[in-house]
Design a protein around this motif. Structure first.
Motif, PDB file in Angstrom:
ATOM      1  N   UNK A 121     -74.326  42.663  -4.096  1.00  0.00           N
ATOM      2  CA  UNK A 121     -75.545  42.470  -4.870  1.00  0.00           C
ATOM      3  C   UNK A 121     -76.509  41.601  -4.068  1.00  0.00           C
ATOM      4  N   UNK A 122     -77.716  42.087  -3.875  1.00  0.00           N
ATOM      5  CA  UNK A 122     -78.739  41.290  -3.202  1.00  0.00           C
ATOM      6  C   UNK A 122     -79.960  41.212  -4.114  1.00  0.00           C
ATOM      7  N   UNK A 123     -80.692  40.148  -3.960  1.00  0.00           N
ATOM      8  CA  UNK A 123     -81.870  39.949  -4.792  1.00  0.00           C
ATOM      9  C   UNK A 123     -82.546  38.657  -4.400  1.00  0.00           C
ATOM     10  N   UNK A 124     -83.334  38.122  -5.318  1.00  0.00           N
ATOM     11  CA  UNK A 124     -84.118  36.925  -5.039  1.00  0.00           C
ATOM     12  C   UNK A 124     -83.239  35.731  -4.683  1.00  0.00           C
ATOM     13  N   UNK A 125     -82.100  35.601  -5.349  1.00  0.00           N
ATOM     14  CA  UNK A 125     -81.241  34.448  -5.081  1.00  0.00           C
ATOM     15  C   UNK A 125     -80.663  34.500  -3.673  1.00  0.00           C
ATOM     16  N   UNK A 126     -80.145  35.662  -3.282  1.00  0.00           N
ATOM     17  CA  UNK A 126     -79.562  35.804  -1.948  1.00  0.00           C
ATOM     18  C   UNK A 126     -80.629  35.652  -0.877  1.00  0.00           C
ATOM     19  N   UNK A 127     -81.792  36.244  -1.102  1.00  0.00           N
ATOM     20  CA  UNK A 127     -82.847  36.124  -0.097  1.00  0.00           C
ATOM     21  C   UNK A 127     -83.369  34.696  -0.027  1.00  0.00           C
ATOM     22  N   UNK A 128     -83.419  34.012  -1.165  1.00  0.00           N
ATOM     23  CA  UNK A 128     -83.812  32.614  -1.174  1.00  0.00           C
ATOM     24  C   UNK A 128     -82.860  31.767  -0.356  1.00  0.00           C
ATOM     25  N   UNK A 129     -81.575  32.078  -0.442  1.00  0.00           N
ATOM     26  CA  UNK A 129     -80.574  31.358   0.352  1.00  0.00           C
ATOM     27  C   UNK A 129     -80.796  31.633   1.836  1.00  0.00           C
ATOM     28  N   UNK A 130     -81.139  32.880   2.169  1.00  0.00           N
ATOM     29  CA  UNK A 130     -81.433  33.200   3.565  1.00  0.00           C
ATOM     30  C   UNK A 130     -82.635  32.406   4.059  1.00  0.00           C
ATOM     31  N   UNK A 131     -83.690  32.323   3.240  1.00  0.00           N
ATOM     32  CA  UNK A 131     -84.873  31.569   3.639  1.00  0.00           C
ATOM     33  C   UNK A 131     -84.561  30.082   3.807  1.00  0.00           C
ATOM     34  N   UNK A 132     -83.652  29.562   2.993  1.00  0.00           N
ATOM     35  CA  UNK A 132     -83.234  28.163   3.150  1.00  0.00           C
ATOM     36  C   UNK A 132     -82.536  27.971   4.492  1.00  0.00           C
ATOM     37  N   UNK A 133     -81.673  28.934   4.862  1.00  0.00           N
ATOM     38  CA  UNK A 133     -81.002  28.873   6.162  1.00  0.00           C
ATOM     39  C   UNK A 133     -82.029  28.953   7.288  1.00  0.00           C
ATOM     40  N   UNK A 134     -83.029  29.803   7.103  1.00  0.00           N
ATOM     41  CA  UNK A 134     -84.076  29.937   8.131  1.00  0.00           C
ATOM     42  C   UNK A 134     -84.872  28.641   8.264  1.00  0.00           C
ATOM     43  N   UNK A 135     -85.153  27.982   7.153  1.00  0.00           N
ATOM     44  CA  UNK A 135     -85.897  26.714   7.203  1.00  0.00           C
ATOM     45  C   UNK A 135     -85.105  25.661   7.982  1.00  0.00           C
ATOM     46  N   UNK A 136     -83.795  25.578   7.726  1.00  0.00           N
ATOM     47  CA  UNK A 136     -82.956  24.626   8.446  1.00  0.00           C
ATOM     48  C   UNK A 136     -82.897  24.990   9.925  1.00  0.00           C
ATOM     49  N   UNK A 137     -82.712  26.269  10.220  1.00  0.00           N
ATOM     50  CA  UNK A 137     -82.667  26.724  11.610  1.00  0.00           C
ATOM     51  C   UNK A 137     -83.963  26.373  12.327  1.00  0.00           C
ATOM     52  N   UNK A 138     -85.112  26.632  11.685  1.00  0.00           N
ATOM     53  CA  UNK A 138     -86.417  26.341  12.288  1.00  0.00           C
ATOM     54  C   UNK A 138     -86.583  24.847  12.541  1.00  0.00           C
ATOM     55  N   UNK A 139     -86.128  24.028  11.594  1.00  0.00           N
ATOM     56  CA  UNK A 139     -86.226  22.577  11.750  1.00  0.00           C
ATOM     57  C   UNK A 139     -85.398  22.108  12.943  1.00  0.00           C
ATOM     58  N   UNK A 140     -84.201  22.668  13.080  1.00  0.00           N
ATOM     59  CA  UNK A 140     -83.333  22.286  14.196  1.00  0.00           C
ATOM     60  C   UNK A 140     -83.925  22.716  15.537  1.00  0.00           C
ATOM     61  N   UNK A 141     -84.562  23.896  15.557  1.00  0.00           N
ATOM     62  CA  UNK A 141     -85.204  24.346  16.795  1.00  0.00           C
ATOM     63  C   UNK A 141     -86.343  23.409  17.181  1.00  0.00           C
ATOM     64  N   UNK A 142     -87.106  22.998  16.186  1.00  0.00           N
ATOM     65  CA  UNK A 142     -88.224  22.087  16.437  1.00  0.00           C
ATOM     66  C   UNK A 142     -87.713  20.728  16.901  1.00  0.00           C
ATOM     67  N   UNK A 143     -86.611  20.282  16.329  1.00  0.00           N
ATOM     68  CA  UNK A 143     -86.053  18.977  16.685  1.00  0.00           C
ATOM     69  C   UNK A 143     -85.552  18.944  18.126  1.00  0.00           C
ATOM     70  N   UNK A 144     -85.201  20.110  18.672  1.00  0.00           N
ATOM     71  CA  UNK A 144     -84.702  20.175  20.042  1.00  0.00           C
ATOM     72  C   UNK A 144     -85.818  20.071  21.075  1.00  0.00           C
ATOM     73  N   UNK A 145     -87.042  20.328  20.648  1.00  0.00           N
ATOM     74  CA  UNK A 145     -88.149  20.326  21.602  1.00  0.00           C
ATOM     75  C   UNK A 145     -88.440  18.901  22.075  1.00  0.00           C
ATOM     76  N   UNK A 146     -88.708  18.753  23.375  1.00  0.00           N
ATOM     77  CA  UNK A 146     -89.031  17.394  23.882  1.00  0.00           C
ATOM     78  C   UNK A 146     -90.315  16.874  23.274  1.00  0.00           C
ATOM     79  N   UNK A 147     -90.327  15.605  22.928  1.00  0.00           N
ATOM     80  CA  UNK A 147     -91.505  14.969  22.348  1.00  0.00           C
ATOM     81  C   UNK A 147     -92.317  14.273  23.420  1.00  0.00           C
ATOM     82  N   UNK A 148     -93.622  14.327  23.274  1.00  0.00           N
ATOM     83  CA  UNK A 148     -94.499  13.614  24.214  1.00  0.00           C
ATOM     84  C   UNK A 148     -94.369  12.111  24.005  1.00  0.00           C
ATOM     85  N   UNK A 149     -94.329  11.384  25.102  1.00  0.00           N
ATOM     86  CA  UNK A 149     -94.235   9.924  25.049  1.00  0.00           C
ATOM     87  C   UNK A 149     -95.618   9.342  24.857  1.00  0.00           C
TER      88      UNK A 149
END
Length: 226
Positions: A194-222
């Motif tokens: 069964x797929x629907x709004x709940x399952x896709x919402x969970x996927x988007x939550x995983x994507x948000x965490x993944x995106x945050x982690x990718x951004x956190x890996x980027x070097x920051x300007x001093x």
């Protein structure tokens, strides 16, 4: 008549190559669904590695990957109307494929799209779905698996593909299946999910965490702070 308009397959559709976890589509880079879902912790996998040891676990993992690749390739042969030479095929793979062919006949499966790269511009992801076709005449989105079981993140993968398929106007799947080809049983095991709004919402939550982690890996300007 309803099923005739449920799925369309424009000739321009194709399978795109994934590079470094991304698909390049129309000049834009989209992270793959499977890459995104790697952010989900799998404690059982860590325990498995600890039990077998890294060298043996890596060996088994590679063998499983090779098995999965071979099965996917031969499924494509079957669905394209080709013939599998079972005399030259590994017994385990052959058993799975024979069972798969029985399932294809039983459900009167008609593939409409196979190995199709889909993407969502709205949500920013892409992936290659295994199949979209008719099962007993019902438009169905299908994912082939060669794992030992069906896991929750697999459902999130299908939910993402379902959204992308609809956004691209490729069809409106009314049923969603994981068809698992098991090395131990040498059988094909279809399972409706069964797929629907709940399952896709969970996927988007995983994507948000993944995106945050990718951004956190980027070097920051001093900025000169102490």
């Amino acid at each position: 008549m309803g099923t005739e308009t449920s799925v369309v397959s424009p000739p321009s559709l194709s399978t795109l190559e994934r590079k470094g976890g991304y698909y390049e589509i129309d000049g834009q880079f989209y992270p793959s669904v499977t890459t995104i879902l790697q952010v989900i912790n799998k404690p059982a996998l860590l325990g498995w590695y600890a039990k077998l040891g890294k060298e043996e676990a890596d060996k088994v993992k590679q063998e499983s990957a090779d098995f999965g690749k071979t099965v996917h390739e031969l499924i494509r042969v079957v669905l394209d109307g080709g013939t599998v030479d079972y005399d030259k095929t590994d017994a385990v793979v052959g058993g799975c494929l024979k069972s798969f062919e029985e399932w294809v006949r039983l459900v009167e499966f008609q593939p409409l799209l196979t190995e199709q790269t889909v993407h969502s511009k709205v949500h920013g992801f892409a992936g290659t779905l295994d199949a979209l076709g008719l099962v007993y005449g019902i438009p169905t989105l299908i994912d082939w698996k060669t794992s030992s079981g069906v896991y929750d993140e697999m459902k999130l993968q299908i939910a993402a593909y379902d959204v992308a398929v609809k956004e691209m106007a490729l069809g409106t799947p009314l049923m969603h299946l994981i068809v698992r080809l098991d090395k131990k049983t040498r059988r094909c095991h279809p399972q409706a999910v069964q797929v629907g709004a709940e399952a896709f919402g969970a996927f988007l939550s995983a994507k948000s965490l993944w995106s945050w982690l990718q951004e956190a890996k980027r070097p920051r300007a001093n900025n000169g702070g102490g």
